[in-house]
Motif scaffolding. Structure first.
Motif, short mmCIF file in Angstrom:
data_model
loop_
_atom_site.label_atom_id
_atom_site.label_comp_id
_atom_site.label_asym_id
_atom_site.label_seq_id
_atom_site.Cartn_x
_atom_site.Cartn_y
_atom_site.Cartn_z
N ASP A 257 -24.44 114.41 -26.80
CA ASP A 257 -24.02 112.84 -25.80
C ASP A 257 -24.22 112.35 -26.61
O ASP A 257 -25.07 111.98 -27.62
N ARG A 258 -23.81 110.77 -26.38
CA ARG A 258 -23.05 109.78 -26.87
C ARG A 258 -23.64 108.82 -26.42
O ARG A 258 -23.07 109.27 -24.67
N LEU A 259 -23.81 107.53 -26.21
CA LEU A 259 -23.19 106.41 -25.00
C LEU A 259 -21.62 105.76 -25.44
O LEU A 259 -21.65 105.42 -26.23
N THR A 260 -21.34 105.33 -23.96
CA THR A 260 -20.39 105.03 -23.67
C THR A 260 -20.39 103.89 -24.09
O THR A 260 -21.19 103.18 -24.91
N PRO A 261 -19.43 102.54 -24.87
CA PRO A 261 -19.23 101.60 -25.03
C PRO A 261 -19.69 100.73 -23.52
O PRO A 261 -20.03 99.81 -24.56
N ARG A 262 -19.57 101.09 -22.56
CA ARG A 262 -19.94 100.24 -21.80
C ARG A 262 -21.35 100.53 -21.61
O ARG A 262 -22.46 99.81 -21.25
N GLU A 263 -21.87 101.70 -21.77
CA GLU A 263 -23.56 101.86 -21.28
C GLU A 263 -23.67 101.02 -22.76
O GLU A 263 -25.44 100.63 -22.73
N VAL A 264 -23.54 101.12 -24.12
CA VAL A 264 -24.22 100.27 -24.95
C VAL A 264 -24.28 98.94 -25.00
O VAL A 264 -25.14 98.03 -24.82
N GLY A 265 -22.78 98.55 -23.46
CA GLY A 265 -23.09 96.92 -23.45
C GLY A 265 -23.99 96.77 -22.55
O GLY A 265 -25.07 95.70 -22.89
N THR A 266 -24.57 98.03 -21.92
CA THR A 266 -25.38 96.97 -20.25
C THR A 266 -26.86 97.07 -21.05
O THR A 266 -27.85 96.41 -21.12
N PHE A 267 -26.94 98.32 -22.25
CA PHE A 267 -28.29 98.72 -23.32
C PHE A 267 -28.68 97.25 -23.26
O PHE A 267 -30.20 97.18 -23.85
N PHE A 268 -27.77 96.26 -24.22
CA PHE A 268 -27.34 95.25 -25.12
C PHE A 268 -28.32 94.02 -24.17
O PHE A 268 -29.52 93.59 -24.41
N ILE A 269 -27.75 94.08 -22.83
CA ILE A 269 -27.94 93.78 -22.13
C ILE A 269 -29.51 92.74 -22.07
O ILE A 269 -29.87 92.63 -22.11
N LEU A 270 -30.19 94.61 -21.69
CA LEU A 270 -31.36 94.78 -20.90
C LEU A 270 -31.85 94.48 -22.41
O LEU A 270 -32.92 94.19 -22.80
N LEU A 271 -31.74 94.95 -23.95
CA LEU A 271 -32.49 95.17 -24.98
C LEU A 271 -32.62 93.42 -25.62
O LEU A 271 -34.11 93.10 -25.19
N VAL A 272 -31.37 92.83 -24.81
CA VAL A 272 -32.11 90.74 -25.45
C VAL A 272 -32.86 90.74 -24.34
O VAL A 272 -33.44 89.30 -24.72
N VAL A 273 -32.52 90.49 -22.73
CA VAL A 273 -33.06 90.35 -22.58
C VAL A 273 -34.98 90.34 -21.83
O VAL A 273 -35.43 89.72 -21.80
N ALA A 274 -34.80 92.01 -22.02
CA ALA A 274 -36.56 92.69 -22.32
C ALA A 274 -37.30 92.75 -22.88
O ALA A 274 -38.61 91.87 -23.52
N GLY A 275 -36.44 92.79 -24.69
CA GLY A 275 -36.94 92.36 -25.91
C GLY A 275 -37.09 91.08 -26.73
O GLY A 275 -38.16 90.92 -26.77
N ASN A 276 -36.52 90.22 -25.93
CA ASN A 276 -35.78 89.18 -26.50
C ASN A 276 -37.55 88.47 -25.51
O ASN A 276 -38.65 87.54 -26.11
N GLU A 277 -36.47 88.07 -24.12
CA GLU A 277 -37.81 87.62 -23.78
C GLU A 277 -38.49 87.40 -23.96
O GLU A 277 -40.87 87.10 -23.64
N THR A 278 -39.79 89.13 -23.21
CA THR A 278 -40.71 89.45 -23.53
C THR A 278 -41.57 89.47 -24.81
O THR A 278 -43.15 88.72 -24.66
#
Length: 434
Positions: A257-278
């Protein structure tokens, strides 16, 4: 499905309205203290427009530490699907940008979390640790050279966004764009980022249909821009892998298994939103709290290495960057004397759970020596506990060490400007002096 819009429980109209979250923290926490004294969770009515029709919904507000913990442990009863980070069900046209693993249950959640966890290799984490000290030092160098103005832009937001972009492999010249788009997503209730005047956001009945359309359009544009950037980089990394997280996510084949390009995109939004803001929010509240409590600051700097772990946990508990998440009841069950039905929705108020008198002695007091400190600031126990909690702790430790060591007189001056939000306890600006 239960279509209940009223309930026999005590009703708290307005608790989910932005007007409530524009009030001083002391007033808001007094309301939550009152809610914790009720026999069972209160029903919270909620009205919203999506996109133009006025709709009604309702949630049971879980304000006690025990209730939030219990729900977090049982995703089979309290689902994150279809949405965990939104009071409303995410429309299908927003799915490609904002439906990340935070709004998934197993097995989908477990699959993505597994791929992401494996991608955080020891080599990548070692590289991040080396970068942290250098970047924190450079940030303080810049403050000492330029002078103190706004702690958020000069200190708090710089380290997490630089680390996240570097970790993902985002070119440095895109950092300002990523930060701007992230602020748009995080500030979807704030007039500075929505383009909707404050008076209209706070008015009874909520935002007008035109305002809803305007806010939705800005969210979509921000989500599209972020996912487009990461998808393009992901396609490049498939052909030419590098030593970054995007390469690891799109090329690492983990158990087939690996992440699809779409999954990488939504994960990045989660990462920058959660990781950056927290991290940004904790750093901002750290300066605020240590300015307001000079005795605790003295205690910290007198033995920084020994006391910083406890200090971080207390800052996270007291400030609680993420106010609430939602869960959706999958089948009839009982919680704390309340009978819940399939289709009901509950809100996990971490800010209230972290001030629960049944768990924390003198909970409104800021005490960096508090022990034990079983706060829920990184989420409750269970599969959705924050994946980046340890990275956030590292970033905060390194940055506060640099700040308090090299700027011993650093302090907040004036009042901070808070983000208008019922989801994040963010600070937009904070004047400071050194």
């Amino acid at each position: 499905m239960n279509q209940r819009t009223v309930a026999p429980d005590p009703v708290r109209p307005g608790l989910l309205d932005l007007e409530f979250w524009a009030r001083p923290e002391s007033e808001r926490m007094a309301v939550f203290a009152e809610l914790r004294r009720l026999d069972r969770p209160a029903y919270l009515p909620f009205e919203y427009r999506m996109p133009v029709k006025l709709r009604r919904a309702g949630f049971y507000g879980l304000v006690r530490h025990a209730d939030v913990s219990e729900v977090s442990r049982h995703p089979e009863l309290f689902s994150s699907e279809p949405s965990a980070n939104s009071l409303i069900d995410m429309p299908a046209w927003l799915d490609p940008y904002f439906t990340s693993m935070i709004s998934m249950d197993d097995p989908r959640h477990a699959r993505i979390r597994k791929v992401v966890s494996r991608a955080f290799s020891p080599r990548l984490l070692s590289k991040i640790s080396d970068d942290l000290a250098r970047r924190a030092s450079r940030i303080v160098d810049d403050v000492l050279r330029d002078g103190a103005d706004d702690f958020i832009t000069q200190v708090a937001q710089r380290l997490p966004i630089e680390i996240i972009c570097d970790m993902m492999g985002i070119p440095k010249d895109h950092e300002d764009t990523v930060l701007r788009l992230t602020n748009t997503i995080l500030g979807f209730n704030d007039p500075e980022y929505t383009g909707v005047p404050r008076a209209k956001l706070l008015r009874p009945g909520g935002v007008s249909p035109a305002g809803v359309v305007k806010i939705s359009a800005r969210l979509v544009r921000a989500g599209m821009a972020l996912t487009k950037l990461v998808r393009q980089l992901g396609q490049q990394r498939v052909a030419e892998p590098r030593d970054d997280l995007i390469s690891a996510l799109v090329t690492n084949n983990i158990d087939g298994d690996r992440l699809t390009p779409r999954e990488v995109g939504t994960f990045f939004i989660l990462l920058v939103v959660a990781g950056n803001e927290t991290t940004r929010t904790v750093l901002a509240h750290a300066l605020r709290l240590f300015t307001e409590h000079p005795d605790q600051r003295e205690l910290l700097v007198s033995d920084f290495d020994a006391r910083i772990p406890g200090a971080i946990e207390e800052i996270v508990r007291h400030a609680c960057p993420v106010i609430q998440f939602r869960r959706n009841v999958t089948r009839d069950c009982e919680l704390n004397g309340l009978r819940l039905h399939a289709g009901d929705k509950v809100l996990l108020f971490y800010n209230s759970a972290n001030r629960d008198e049944a768990v924390f002695t003198d909970p409104d007091r800021f005490d960096i020596t508090r022990s034990p400190n079983p706060h829920l600031g990184f989420g409750g126990p269970g599969p959705h506990f924050c994946l980046g909690a340890n990275l956030a702790r590292r970033e905060i430790t390194v940055m506060l060490r640099e700040v308090f060591t090299r700027m011993p007189d650093v302090r907040m001056v004036g009042e901070p400007e808070y983000l208008l939000s019922n989801f994040l306890n963010g600070i937009k600006r904070m004047p400071f002096a050194i």
